[in-house]
Design a protein around this motif. Structure first.
Motif, short mmCIF file in Angstrom:
data_model
loop_
_atom_site.label_atom_id
_atom_site.label_comp_id
_atom_site.label_asym_id
_atom_site.label_seq_id
_atom_site.Cartn_x
_atom_site.Cartn_y
_atom_site.Cartn_z
N MET A 1 1.48 -8.88 7.45
CA MET A 1 0.97 -7.50 7.53
C MET A 1 0.92 -6.87 6.14
SD MET A 1 0.83 -6.59 11.10
CE MET A 1 0.81 -4.85 10.90
N VAL B 1 -0.46 0.18 14.87
CA VAL B 1 -0.03 0.43 13.50
C VAL B 1 -1.04 -0.04 12.45
CG1 VAL B 1 2.42 0.46 14.05
CG2 VAL B 1 1.34 -1.68 13.32
N SER C 1 -5.68 2.97 12.60
CA SER C 1 -5.75 3.60 11.28
C SER C 1 -7.11 3.35 10.63
CB SER C 1 -4.69 3.01 10.33
OG SER C 1 -3.41 3.45 10.69
N SER D 1 -6.53 9.64 0.38
CA SER D 1 -5.54 8.83 1.08
C SER D 1 -5.99 8.51 2.50
CB SER D 1 -4.22 9.60 1.03
OG SER D 1 -3.37 9.25 2.07
N ARG E 1 -8.99 5.98 2.39
CA ARG E 1 -8.84 4.73 1.62
C ARG E 1 -9.27 3.51 2.44
NH1 ARG E 1 -5.06 0.69 0.73
NH2 ARG E 1 -3.35 1.59 1.92
N LEU E 2 -8.81 3.44 3.69
CA LEU E 2 -9.11 2.27 4.52
C LEU E 2 -10.58 2.18 4.89
CD1 LEU E 2 -6.05 2.23 6.94
CD2 LEU E 2 -6.32 1.05 4.76
N TYR F 1 -5.50 8.72 20.96
CA TYR F 1 -5.73 9.44 19.70
C TYR F 1 -6.69 10.62 19.91
CZ TYR F 1 -7.07 10.05 14.75
OH TYR F 1 -7.33 10.55 13.50
N ILE G 1 7.35 11.23 11.70
CA ILE G 1 6.89 9.97 11.12
C ILE G 1 7.64 9.67 9.82
CG2 ILE G 1 4.97 10.76 9.64
CD1 ILE G 1 4.62 8.00 12.24
N LEU H 1 9.23 6.07 9.32
CA LEU H 1 8.72 5.17 8.27
C LEU H 1 9.81 4.81 7.28
CD1 LEU H 1 5.13 6.45 7.45
CD2 LEU H 1 5.81 4.39 8.68
N LEU I 1 -2.71 11.06 14.48
CA LEU I 1 -2.41 9.63 14.44
C LEU I 1 -0.90 9.40 14.51
CD1 LEU I 1 -3.65 6.80 14.13
CD2 LEU I 1 -3.43 7.05 11.66
N ALA I 2 -0.16 10.19 13.77
CA ALA I 2 1.30 10.06 13.78
C ALA I 2 1.84 10.31 15.19
CB ALA I 2 1.93 11.04 12.79
N ALA J 1 4.53 -1.69 10.68
CA ALA J 1 3.68 -0.76 9.94
C ALA J 1 3.44 -1.29 8.52
CB ALA J 1 4.32 0.61 9.89
N SER J 2 2.18 -1.35 8.15
CA SER J 2 1.84 -1.88 6.83
C SER J 2 1.36 -0.76 5.94
CB SER J 2 0.75 -2.94 6.98
OG SER J 2 -0.39 -2.35 7.55
N GLY J 3 0.94 -1.11 4.75
CA GLY J 3 0.50 -0.12 3.78
C GLY J 3 -0.66 0.72 4.28
N GLY J 4 -1.53 0.13 5.09
CA GLY J 4 -2.68 0.85 5.60
C GLY J 4 -2.26 2.02 6.47
N PHE J 5 -1.28 1.78 7.33
CA PHE J 5 -0.76 2.82 8.20
C PHE J 5 -0.10 3.92 7.37
CE2 PHE J 5 2.70 4.49 10.95
CZ PHE J 5 1.91 5.03 11.95
N ASP J 6 0.72 3.53 6.42
CA ASP J 6 1.38 4.50 5.53
C ASP J 6 0.36 5.44 4.91
OD1 ASP J 6 3.67 3.13 6.04
OD2 ASP J 6 4.18 2.72 3.95
N SER J 7 -0.75 4.88 4.49
CA SER J 7 -1.75 5.68 3.78
C SER J 7 -2.42 6.69 4.73
CB SER J 7 -2.76 4.71 3.16
OG SER J 7 -3.99 5.30 2.93
N THR J 8 -2.75 6.26 5.95
CA THR J 8 -3.43 7.20 6.86
C THR J 8 -2.48 8.25 7.44
OG1 THR J 8 -3.34 5.44 8.50
CG2 THR J 8 -5.48 5.91 7.55
N VAL J 9 -1.16 7.96 7.51
CA VAL J 9 -0.26 8.98 8.04
C VAL J 9 0.49 9.75 6.96
CG1 VAL J 9 0.06 7.89 10.31
CG2 VAL J 9 1.71 7.43 8.46
N ARG J 10 0.17 9.48 5.70
CA ARG J 10 0.89 10.18 4.63
C ARG J 10 0.83 11.70 4.82
NH1 ARG J 10 -0.11 12.49 -0.37
NH2 ARG J 10 -2.29 11.89 -0.58
#
Lengths: 286, 286
Positions: A117, A180, A184, A215, A218-219, A245, A274, A278, B191-192, B209-218
């Motif tokens: 992941m 997860v 996203s 941010s 980004r995806l 969602y 969150i 996290l 999303l969160a 949870a990967s970096g992609g998820f972190d970015s969208t829920v920041r």
């Protein structure tokens, strides 16, 4: 160990860098239908040689499939046909259909279904990065269908990539991945389209884009080649999450319609949890 | 120059750091109802002294309102009542209602409505950062309603913060902010909540949870104190964008229902255009 990587993209290329640097791989063979990707991978030193698939299988102990989900499903049975003692593993983001597709293959136990992941929104061999997988989770699914030696080899590989191993059934993986990761991406693609549509008539809207917007979109830079097959193969789970969602978005809209600031505040405080989750999960993975 | 900052949070604190460091401010006065925030701001050196509001106004040439949108709307008329020759500016993310609320105030021309488009998901004086505003856009709205000397002072302040000035009408600002900032926050909060609801029954979902998820829920870590009033005051524009966003999500769902990979690919490629647009807008701001 002699390792072949099928697919010289972000994931395959990044694995190549760290497996070589950390001496897990003694010799790396790259395979890619895309001649530019194959040549680039060799030129920038990701792999030691480029081969055809049958030749790569013959020369390796471990073969890593690092291509999009649809290509993985298509190629895996053919690849297992070529395999004798070698171990095959994959990296793709859907697992249920993939595992079902080789359930009765005579070489099933040489295959270890896995999903590291990690990633970025970029693609191709140029996007490969050292340390991409450090500290992240690698999921191995349906481990009981793999031979113990095959499983152990793939576990050692992910340990060399400094990943934390998590084991689960392939259908459970697909549900969790929908929550997860996959949602996203849809959230981000849809947001980018929404704003781009507006921008057709409002040329300077992006002058205002701040770090927050960067941010969340980004995806949305991620490739269709990778993501269309994931959404198609995990459609049931992704649609379930998408419905949940959209419900939450509708709750926000209702709160705005009623000018109900208490409800908005309540939802935002709920979302803020969150943070705790996290940071806890990042701790666990260390 | 003697400057007062009302609100010792992320924005007020970060402005304090750079305005002092870059010698735009010779003496900085902090005002905050929250005693902990006020004491902390003094202790960590964001400001030179803490005062009451009337005292701060008396002692300053420039007063920066850096408090949430609802508090800004409430306080601005009272603040203008206290003002003589001083300049007042704000930083909040909605502009139309704010400008309307002081339209007929006898001191309206001492006020410059502004929105520096920068921030993080953190809050309070502890969150203050040097360089937060560098290279970002600062929007000044309804500039013709401000006296030339007041406008010029605020322009010079944003130049000292290395921000690029953009001018527009307050109603246009609110539409644009809905697209490039407010919807990103709702997208992220929703999303969160979606994933947290699922997690109630699936304790280990966040292991994945990967970096992609972190970015969208920041952005989902952002405070309700700041965001509820923004959504309430910009509800019409945000609801319009939210409807467009939900439509796009529904298009993705339809494509998945029909297993239409061509449509998914087309949508993702459309979303990918965000790459070009974002890099262009970053270039423009340099």
């Amino acid at each position: 160990m002699r390792i072949s990587i099928i697919g010289m993209g972000l994931i395959g290329g990044s694995m190549a860098i760290d497996l070589k640097k950390r001496k897990f791989a003694s010799h790396l063979i790259g395979v890619d239908q895309n001649v530019l990707h194959a040549e680039t991978a060799l030129k920038i030193g990701l792999v030691d040689e480029i081969c055809t698939l049958p030749e790569a299988v013959r020369k390796s102990e471990l073969i890593i499939l690092a291509i999009p989900a649809n290509a993985t499903i298509q190629l895996l049975p053919e690849l297992l046909d070529l395999v004798d003692h070698q171990v095959v593993t994959d990296v793709c983001s859907i697992k249920k259909h993939l595992c079902e597709s080789v359930k009765n293959h005579p070489k099933r136990e040489r295959f270890v279904a896995a999903h590291p992941m990690a990633g970025t929104e970029n693609s191709g061999p140029w996007a490969a990065l050292p340390g991409l997988f450090d500290g992240k989770a690698a999921i191995i699914t349906d481990a009981h269908d793999s031979a113990p030696d095959a499983l152990e080899l793939v576990e050692r590989m992910y340990e060399a990539l400094y990943m934390k191993l998590v084991f689960m059934a392939s259908d459970q993986h697909d549900i969790h991945a929908a929550y997860v990761s996959h949602i996203s991406h849809i959230s981000s693609f849809a947001l980018a389209i929404t704003v781009l549509e507006k921008e057709k008539n409002e040329k300077n809207i992006f002058n205002l884009a701040s770090g927050g917007f960067d941010s969340t979109v980004r995806l949305a830079k991620s490739s269709a080649e990778m993501w269309s097959p994931i959404f198609a193969q995990n459609a049931d789970n992704v649609m379930t999450v998408l419905d949940a969602y959209i419900d939450q978005l509708q709750h926000f809209k209702q709160a705005m319609l009623k000018n109900d600031m208490n409800k908005m505040t309540e939802m935002i405080i709920q979302a803020n949890r969150i943070k705790k989750v996290l940071s806890t999960s990042n701790e666990k993975l260390k």
